[in-house]
Design an enzyme around this catalytic site. Structure first.
Site, PDB file in Angstrom:
ATOM      1  CG  HIS A 155      34.670  43.301  16.278  1.00  0.00           C
ATOM      2  ND1 HIS A 155      33.345  43.442  16.065  1.00  0.00           N
ATOM      3  CD2 HIS A 155      34.922  44.269  17.538  1.00  0.00           C
ATOM      4  CE1 HIS A 155      32.724  43.802  17.110  1.00  0.00           C
ATOM      5  NE2 HIS A 155      33.398  44.550  18.009  1.00  0.00           N
ATOM      6  CG  HIS A 160      32.975  49.318  16.999  1.00  0.00           C
ATOM      7  ND1 HIS A 160      31.604  49.438  17.734  1.00  0.00           N
ATOM      8  CD2 HIS A 160      33.377  47.933  17.497  1.00  0.00           C
ATOM      9  CE1 HIS A 160      31.597  48.191  18.461  1.00  0.00           C
ATOM     10  NE2 HIS A 160      32.347  47.344  18.258  1.00  0.00           N
ATOM     11  CD  GLU A 201      30.266  45.312  20.134  1.00  0.00           C
ATOM     12  OE1 GLU A 201      30.021  44.631  18.899  1.00  0.00           O
ATOM     13  OE2 GLU A 201      31.108  45.731  20.576  1.00  0.00           O
ATOM     14  CB  SER A 220      32.845  42.822  12.523  1.00  0.00           C
ATOM     15  OG  SER A 220      32.523  42.378  13.757  1.00  0.00           O
TER      16      SER A 220
HETATM   17 FE    FE Z   1      32.717  45.534  19.557  1.00  0.00          FE
END
Ligand code: FE
Ligand code: PHE
Length: 300
Positions: A155, A160, A201, A220
């Protein structure tokens, strides 16, 4: 990396005053044991990646997660993300953070640093404000292939890091970190965490080709990526800073509301002003549930 962490922790200092790691951090109210080895972490919560400790099965799991996700990016992920994903390096192995950091440094001055897992808000903000992105060292278990509760290395890296290669987004992340340190002093972390949640997010961006995802939590996620962009179920609302700061979010299901930005520049500019008066204003308004609709909402 989730910014909202309830457990307040401090560095654990032994009798000789030597830092012997830091207290572990867990999500929610700590019913589950923490997964990372916090005893090896420095006072700023960073640690060594220990790349040699990954097993062949770990690398294979990373590759399978990567390939499943990469296969569905077209038409769902924003171009900035797709253009940068290759910079993570070969999907065959969990990337080495130091090699990745060299590339990132050259592109936007960011680096990735290893952490044992979730870290306290202040430590998180402090790292971001210095253009250091904390990435969890461990990878999920095979039985967590579809869903893992806490952020793992897949993730954190896949979700990110690609956008940290984008100069405007990279600047936004640093500003967020500095803003976080300020929000801590103003006791407004909850309001600020909602901004992280609904942008970093779970953010969507409007493009000439249609809506696309830029939030790491959806990029993700095997299921939520398509859901967030194409499902008729959730509502998609125009970015509105005050509105976001008032809106609660769900941590254990797909989101029922996504906020849509027009561009990363819009996001950066809208968040540049001093938040102090905004926090004060928002504190005087009632909170909104995750699926509420207001007459002033710009609906996509
Ligand atoms: Fe995160
Ligand atoms: N302008 C914000 C403040 O004064 C800082 C910030 C920037 C916060 C970007 C979040 C994102 O607090």
């Amino acid at each position: 990396m989730a910014a909202l962490i309830d457990t307040v922790t401090e560095a654990v200092v032994d009798a000789r005053g030597v830092n012997s790691g830091v207290a572990p951090v867990t999500y929610g109210h700590g019913e589950r044991p923490p997964r990372g080895d916090y005893a090896q972490a420095r006072a700023d919560y960073t640690c060594e990646q220990d790349w040699a400790a990954y097993s062949a099965a770990d690398h294979d799991l990373y590759r399978r997660l990567y390939e499943r996700q990469a296969a569905q990016l077209g038409g769902l992920a924003c171009d900035e993300f797709i253009d940068a994903i290759g910079l993570l390096g070969s999907p065959a192995q969990i990337p080495r953070f130091d090699a990745l950091s060299e590339k990132l440094q050259r592109a936007t001055g960011w680096e990735v640093v290893a952490v044992p897992g979730l870290i306290p808000e202040e430590a998180f903000f402090s790292l971001l404000s210095r253009r250091r992105f904390p990435v969890t060292g461990w990878i999920r278990k095979p039985e967590e292939f579809d869903y893992v509760v806490e952020p793992d290395v897949f993730h954190d890296l896949f979700g990110h890091v690609p956008l940290l290669f984008n100069p405007m987004f990279a600047d936004y992340m640093q500003a967020y970190g500095a803003g976080g340190l300020k929000a801590s002093r103003l006791e407004s972390c909850e309001q600020l965490a909602r901004l992280y949640w609904y942008t970093v997010e779970f953010g969507l961006i409007d493009t000439p080709d249609g809506l696309r995802a830029y939030g790491a939590g959806i990029l993700s996620s095997a299921g939520e990526l398509r859901h967030s962009v194409t499902s008729r179920e959730p509502q998609r609302l125009g970015f509105d800073l005050d509105r976001i700061m008032r809106t609660r979010y769900k941590i254990d299901s797909y989101q029922s509301t996504y906020f849509v930005i027009d561009s990363f520049k819009q996001l950066f500019d809208a968040t540049a002003p001093d938040f102090k008066p905004i926090y004060e204003r928002v504190a005087g308004l009632h909170e909104l549930t995750a699926d509420e609709r207001l007459p002033t909402d710009r609906v996509f």
